[in-house]
Design a protein around this motif. Structure first.
Motif, PDB file in Angstrom:
ATOM      1  N   THR A   3      44.878 -12.956 -22.650  1.00 59.76           N
ATOM      2  CA  THR A   3      43.796 -13.882 -22.070  1.00 59.76           C
ATOM      3  C   THR A   3      43.641 -14.779 -23.075  1.00 59.76           C
ATOM      4  OG1 THR A   3      41.908 -12.817 -23.005  1.00 59.76           O
ATOM      5  CG2 THR A   3      42.796 -11.618 -21.090  1.00 59.76           C
ATOM      6  N   ALA A  45      38.082 -11.729 -12.485  1.00 61.60           N
ATOM      7  CA  ALA A  45      38.693 -12.599 -12.838  1.00 61.60           C
ATOM      8  C   ALA A  45      38.443 -14.112 -12.316  1.00 61.60           C
ATOM      9  CB  ALA A  45      40.128 -12.330 -12.427  1.00 61.60           C
ATOM     10  N   PHE A  60      44.024 -15.832 -17.552  1.00 57.57           N
ATOM     11  CA  PHE A  60      44.769 -14.390 -17.693  1.00 57.57           C
ATOM     12  C   PHE A  60      46.491 -14.629 -17.714  1.00 57.57           C
ATOM     13  CE2 PHE A  60      40.791 -13.833 -16.027  1.00 57.57           C
ATOM     14  CZ  PHE A  60      40.193 -12.851 -16.645  1.00 57.57           C
TER      15      PHE A  60
END
Length: 68
Positions: A3, A45, A60
Motif C-alpha cells: 500500500t 478500501a 493498494f
C-alpha cells in the motif's frame, strides 16, 4: 499486497488516528493496512482511497501472487 497509505498520508498531512476516524476504523487497522498485513473490504478500501484523494488502484498495489 502493498500500500501507499503512509506515503499518501504524509502528502496530505493526515495522521493514522485522523484517517482511522474518517474511515470508521481503529488506528490499529490503519497500522495493519500500512504494513500490508490486512486485506480491507472493498468498502474500506474505497473510503481510504477517497479520504486520501486517490483511487483504490493508486493506494493498494496488488501483486500477481495476491490474485492467485
Amino acid at each position: 499486497m502493498k500500500t501507499r497509505i503512509r506515503e499518501l498520508r504524509a502528502k496530505t498531512g493526515i495522521t493514522q488516528e485522523e484517517l482511522a476516524r474518517q474511515v470508521g476504523v481503529r488506528r490499529e487497522t490503519i497500522v495493519f493496512l500500512e504494513k500490508g498485513k490486512y486485506n480491507p473490504s472493498l468498502k474500506l478500501a474505497y473510503r481510504v482511497a477517497r479520504t486520501l484523494g486517490s483511487t483504490i488502484e493508486e493506494v493498494f498495489i496488488f501483486e500477481e501472487e495476491d490474485l492467485a
